[in-house]
Write a protein that holds these residues in place. Structure first.
Motif: not given
Lengths: 422, 340
Positions: B22-35, B268-280
């Motif tokens: 959750v934490v690592v995977a969410g951070l990873i996909i969240g960063s992609v979304y954020a960028l 957008a950055i926080s939104g990306g992380l939020l979406v990424g974490f919610t997904e995981t």
């Protein structure tokens, strides 16, 4: 009556010549199949034209509405599955339904509880908890039910009702889905509708693909019952001609009704809303409600057309729906044919579909010869998946056409006729 | 391993599993979304339309990096980093140039006619299809590997267990942080950055106070294109390079943009992380975390084998639900976007 102008006659005449040429080259059976598919897509294009041409609403998820309508048709018209009805499946599904109804009622009550003196923050928390609990309970009730159904009886099957009823129900499914999307996004900026429809289309596809207990997923359901005698009974040409008669009659009915609608005060109001939202609002029109009306009506017709298309194919294959074939191709039909002109939408549907089907052998031919030439000249072997790549060229051409039409012929080949009232 | 006190009472296995999944995977996909979302939100803020071709820009950038990697595979070993990462700046520059070209060829002539915003959205669909077609035409549809050498895997010991993070994941996090800081400095300190903010606030006012619109538009596309290329390359390095990214990544990115408030890079950055974490979090199987409780529970409670909010195959529903929820309750996003 308005007189039909020279441009329309020329273009329709040209189209007739093209259709005749296809019949001569490819034979009657092939030509008829193409015409039936094009006529189904023409119904879809008429539906999209209501949304984009008359209401200015951009629906980027036509595929989703076609898919859900196809599912509705399959559910209604596919023969009954007696194994399922005798198993414990219906009972388990009923239990899940009961959970959803009771949970939903409790959630709804809680969300209204602030009227009876519950503080708003507490209400929000309670509502979310109730909704989450209902969801999890329904989900955990579904999982074993789905497993048992898949194991014992394959899938739920259909209701064995007539096909025309299936088409209507399919259209209704699409309309209900559209109502939810429209309620949420129509009051906001126009871009949101595009995003929401795009999203819902992908979700519908994901759902139909993975809900094996309901749709058999990737195993596909076939043969779908046909409204006319099938090819095995009366031969290809007769069966396809009969089907073409059905779809052509539907096009005529829908076309006449829409034309009457546009000529009426209702149609005038819709054009007013599209062309000047503020003015329409100022004279007391409920813009969002009217837009919702158009969006739902448009998707109902899209659904009927999509249901007819899939019924003709005879197979319900959730993975067969693609944004290119079912969303963007239809979009091109409307934009190129002339948004805001029903005749233009039908014309565009036929023309674009003919070009689209003919471009497949053309692209393959061109690429094969190009590759041979390069191989002879430079001794470079073509990649093994050349045919699949060649077909991607058509995606590129669709994109390019969208942009070129937007830029050089934003009104399309058969532009909307603005009626003047003097 | 001997453990004392507090730690010995903790279900370490489960916690580490949670961190990895959750934490690592969410951070990873969240960063992609954020960028991705940063570029999209800047374009929307300046040009006022949703650029649906953004997902395919990411794919294009990744494929350019892939070609560069194949051309000079030995480059990475010389620096001690993966080759794809070393050539990434070049890929970013090329993608930025292509993005400007796309604007000049397709969007700018349309903008001149002063169209409805939806016309530009449809044009962006056209560009999206063109990019998609071209990418598959040139590189085919098979997935590819961006790595010439095996990926390095770092194991961070944590209370006797390992938290696993791979090299591309680490690079992705570093790049995201660097990009955010750089973007912040650019937007608040530099002249062009301020001009961009001014134009996003009020385009007419910016124009009459002498801000060069063309320059701002160009800069916006450069930032959007290069960040998209970076996100695409890093994502392709982490999983694999596939040409069918577009819709699957577009919907989460748009959700991230709207959650954060349109035209708001930080949102957008926080939104990306939020979406990424919610997904995981949504696809995580919570049953595993509850398992240590089992001996303490009475017999009549049976833990189901899987308690995930959303089955993995319906992952795409998660960003969509977030999107819909935000549109219903806070259409301006949590950071109060300007354009609506």
């Amino acid at each position: 009556m308005k007189s039909i102008d020279l441009r329309t006659i020329t273009l329709l005449g040209g189209l007739a010549v093209i259709v005749a040429l296809v019949f001569i080259w490819q034979g009657n059976a092939y030509g008829l199949r193409m015409l039936v598919e094009a006529s189904c897509l023409a119904i879809v294009a008429l539906g999209l034209n209501i949304q984009w041409g008359y209401a200015g609403l951009f629906n980027a998820g036509v595929m989703g509405f076609i898919a859900i309508a196809a599912f509705g048709t399959m559910l209604i018209s596919y023969p009954l599955n007696p194994v399922f009805w005798q198993s414990e499946g219906p009972g388990l599904l009923g239990r899940m339904g009961l959970i959803i109804i009771i949970g939903g009622a409790i959630t709804l009550l809680l969300s209204r509880s602030n009227r009876y003196g519950v503080p708003k923050k507490l209400r929000t928390v309670l509502t979310i908890i109730a909704a989450a609990t209902t969801y999890l309970m329904a989900e955990s009730a579904l999982a074993p039910a789905a497993a048992i159904i898949e194991q014992n009886s394959g899938f739920v099957g259909g209701f064995g009702l007539p096909v025309w009823l299936g088409w209507l129900v399919g259209g209704l499914f699409a309309a209900v889905l559209a109502w939810f999307i429209g309620r949420i996004t129509l009051g906001l900026r126009s871009d949101y509708l595009a995003i929401a429809t795009l999203g819902i289309a992908e979700i519908v596809r994901a759902f139909l693909k993975n809900a094996d207990w309901l749709t058999r997923g990737t195993l596909t359901v076939s043969p779908l019952p046909s409204p006319v005698p099938t090819a095995t009974e009366i031969g290809f040409i007769a069966a396809r001609s009969a089907y073409l008669c059905v779809t052509a009659a539907m096009i005529v009915v829908i076309f006449v009704l829409l034309q009457r609608g546009w000529a009426s005060p209702w149609g005038r109001m819709m054009r007013a809303i599209r062309d000047n939202e503020l003015a329409a609002e100022a004279v007391g029109k409920d813009v969002n409600r009217r837009r919702l009306e158009m969006f739902v009506l448009g998707n109902f017709i899209v659904g009927i057309g999509g249901a007819a298309l899939v019924t003709f194919g005879g197979i319900f294959d959730p993975s067969g729906f693609s944004p290119i074939n079912h969303t963007f191709l239809v979009l091109i039909m409307v934009v190129l044919g002339g948004s805001g002109n029903n005749l233009g939408a039908i014309f565009g549907a036929l023309l674009v579909y003919i070009i689209w089907t003919m471009s497949e052998p053309a692209a393959l031919f061109l690429f094969q010869h190009g590759a041979n030439l390069i191989q002879q000249l430079f001794d470079i072997a073509p990649p093994a998946d050349l045919p699949t790549r060649a077909l991607q060229m058509r995606v590129f051409v669709i994109g390019l056409t969208i942009i070129l039409v937007l830029r050089f012929a934003p009104k399309g080949l058969l532009p909307e006729k603005v009626t003047k009232y003097e | 391993m001997e453990q004392v006190g507090f730690l010995s009472a903790m279900p370490i296995n489960e916690i580490v599993f949670f961190i990895n999944k959750v934490v690592v995977a969410g951070l990873i996909i969240g960063s992609v979304y954020a960028l991705g979302a940063v570029g999209l939100t800047l374009v929307w803020g300046i040009l006022r339309f949703a650029n649906f071709a953004h997902g395919d820009l990411m794919t294009l950038g990744a494929f350019i990096a892939f070609v560069l990697t194949m051309v000079m595979p030995g480059l990475g070993a010389a620096v001690g980093l993966p080759t794809a990462f070393v050539v990434m700046p070049i890929a970013m520059a090329i993608t930025a140039l292509i993005t400007i070209g796309l604007d000049k060829a397709f969007y700018q002539p349309l903008r001149k006619t002063n169209p409805k915003p939806i016309t530009l959205v449809i044009a962006s669909f056209g560009v999206m299809l063109m990019l998609q077609g071209l990418i598959r035409l040139i590189w085919g549809t098979a997935p590819r590997n961006m790595y010439v050498t095996p990926k390095e895997i770092y194991r961070i010991p944590f209370a006797g267990k390992d938290i696993i993070i791979t090299e591309p994941q680490l690079l992705l996090i570093v790049v995201t942080v660097v990009a955010i800081v750089a973007l912040h400095l650019f937007l608040t300190r530099s002249r062009t950055g301020k001009a961009m903010r001014a134009m996003s606030d009020n385009a007419d006012l910016a124009r009459i106070s002498g801000i060069s619109t063309d320059k701002v538009v160009r800069t916006t596309w450069i930032i959007a294109g290069s960040l998209a290329a970076a996100a695409g390359t890093l994502l392709a390095m982490d999983v694999s390079l596939k040409p069918d990214l577009s819709f699957n990544i577009l919907i989460p990115i748009v959700a991230a943009m709207i959650v954060g408030g349109i035209g708001q890079p930080y949102g957008a950055i926080s939104g990306g992380l939020l979406v990424g974490f919610t997904e995981t979090v949504a696809v995580f199987n919570w049953s595993i975390l509850l398992r240590p409780l089992k001996p303490h529970l009475p017999d009549w409670i049976e833990l189901p084998a899987s308690i995930a909010f959303v089955p993995t195959e319906y992952k795409i529903v998660v960003p969509f639900v977030i999107l819909v929820a935000v549109l219903i309750w806070r259409p301006n996003g949590i950071f109060k976007g300007k354009v609506l």
